[in-house]
Design an enzyme around this catalytic site. Structure first.
Site, mmCIF file in Angstrom:
data_model
loop_
_atom_site.group_PDB
_atom_site.id
_atom_site.type_symbol
_atom_site.label_atom_id
_atom_site.label_comp_id
_atom_site.label_asym_id
_atom_site.label_seq_id
_atom_site.Cartn_x
_atom_site.Cartn_y
_atom_site.Cartn_z
ATOM 1 N N GLY A 153 -8.254 8.870 10.127
ATOM 2 C CA GLY A 153 -8.580 8.895 11.547
ATOM 3 C C GLY A 153 -9.618 9.912 11.960
ATOM 4 N N ASN A 209 -9.307 1.239 10.163
ATOM 5 C CA ASN A 209 -8.519 0.900 11.342
ATOM 6 C C ASN A 209 -9.081 1.587 12.582
ATOM 7 O OD1 ASN A 209 -4.911 0.847 12.070
ATOM 8 N ND2 ASN A 209 -6.627 0.378 13.353
ATOM 9 N N THR A 210 -8.965 2.928 12.631
ATOM 10 C CA THR A 210 -9.342 3.670 13.828
ATOM 11 C C THR A 210 -10.796 3.458 14.219
ATOM 12 O OG1 THR A 210 -7.717 5.352 13.196
ATOM 13 C CG2 THR A 210 -9.293 5.956 14.897
ATOM 14 N N LYS A 269 0.865 -1.180 0.000
ATOM 15 C CA LYS A 269 0.000 0.000 0.000
ATOM 16 C C LYS A 269 0.899 1.227 0.000
ATOM 17 C CE LYS A 269 -3.136 2.733 2.805
ATOM 18 N NZ LYS A 269 -3.769 2.901 4.127
ATOM 19 N N ALA A 283 -9.637 5.279 4.726
ATOM 20 C CA ALA A 283 -9.455 6.450 5.594
ATOM 21 C C ALA A 283 -10.757 7.220 5.812
ATOM 22 C CB ALA A 283 -8.388 7.397 5.046
ATOM 23 N N GLY A 284 -10.971 7.607 7.067
ATOM 24 C CA GLY A 284 -12.086 8.470 7.426
ATOM 25 C C GLY A 284 -13.375 7.770 7.786
#
EC number: 2.8.1.10
Length: 256
Positions: free
Chosen positions: A157, A205-206, A96, A183-184
């Site tokens: 995040g 992830n987050t 990635k 992301a986001g």
């Protein structure tokens, strides 16, 4: 199936491995998510130091495909060096590409991302670039020959969800390679929405590791991605300005 280069996966959820409270919670969240692809930052893990506990020694690596990323790279050359480090450690050739161009927003540098992707393709890597929701940039990356496009839903995040669904839909419509929203994403609703737009997968992830209950959230994300994909394949009804009766009027008795 989610097909990326020579790889095929049943799960359309790709899960990041950072910021979990501990390895036990991380492992349980991974298990319930049923994710097959796990991503991690090479720079944040000393993969050559056997004395340092890390993700690789805790996981059954035969069960997962590990996707190293180049987080921390500020330019194409750094990204290539990190990718080669991951490959030298015995990981697969899939990488990635993450080249951050702004420390406040953590948005990717478009010029360096293009350059890094081209360099890594020449080295024989399976390249998955993290990019913004720039439609033109996504097309240029695709024309280079990358194996997937990974546009952000919003800043890394942030949990803001999909802030520009129109651009994301344009990227998906023009794509000839998988589009993985990255992301986001903050909630299962965000993940489902990405899939309803036609994305091939979601990397997050987050949203899981930072949840009050990461294990339950991992399961929720799994189910929402499955539901969103089914909804996309089923085809939603058209939006209309006026109402349409849901019950047929033909054959109804008239009460006088």
């Amino acid at each position: 199936m989610l097909n990326i280069g020579p790889f095929s996966f049943h799960s359309r959820l790709l899960l990041g491995t950072g910021k979990f409270p501990d390895f036990d919670v991380q492992q349980k969240a991974i298990d319930v998510s049923e994710a097959e692809v796990l991503t991690f930052a090479v720079r944040r893990m000393d993969i050559f130091d056997a004395k340092q506990p890390n993700l690789l020694e805790k996981l059954d690596v035969k069960k997962y495909t590990l996707l190293p990323n180049t987080a921390g790279a500020k330019n194409a050359e750094e990204a290539v060096r990190i990718a080669k480090l991951a490959k030298a450690s015995g990981l697969c050739d899939m990488i990635k590409v993450e080249v951050i161009g702004d420390d406040r927003t953590l948005l990717p540098d478009p010029v360096e991302t293009l350059k890094a992707s081209e360099m890594l393709l020449e080295e024989g890597f399976i390249v998955l670039p993290y990019t913004s929701d720039d439609v033109v940039l996504a097309r240029k990356l695709q024309e280079l020959g990358v194996h997937a496009i990974m546009p952000g839903a919003s800043p890394i995040g942030s949990g803001l969800g999909i802030v520009n669904p129109l651009n994301l839909s344009f990227i998906i419509e023009q794509a000839t390679v998988p589009v993985i929203v990255d992301a986001g994403v903050g909630s299962p609703a965000d993940a489902a929405f990405a899939m309803e737009l036609g994305a091939d997968g979601v990397l997050l992830n987050t949203a899981v590791s930072g949840a009050k209950d990461p294990i339950k959230m991992a399961q929720a994300m799994k189910l929402s991605i499955e539901a969103g994909r089914l909804g996309f394949e089923a085809g939603r009804i058209a939006r209309k300005r006026c109402a349409t009766a849901s019950s047929p009027l033909e054959g109804m008795s008239v009460v006088e």
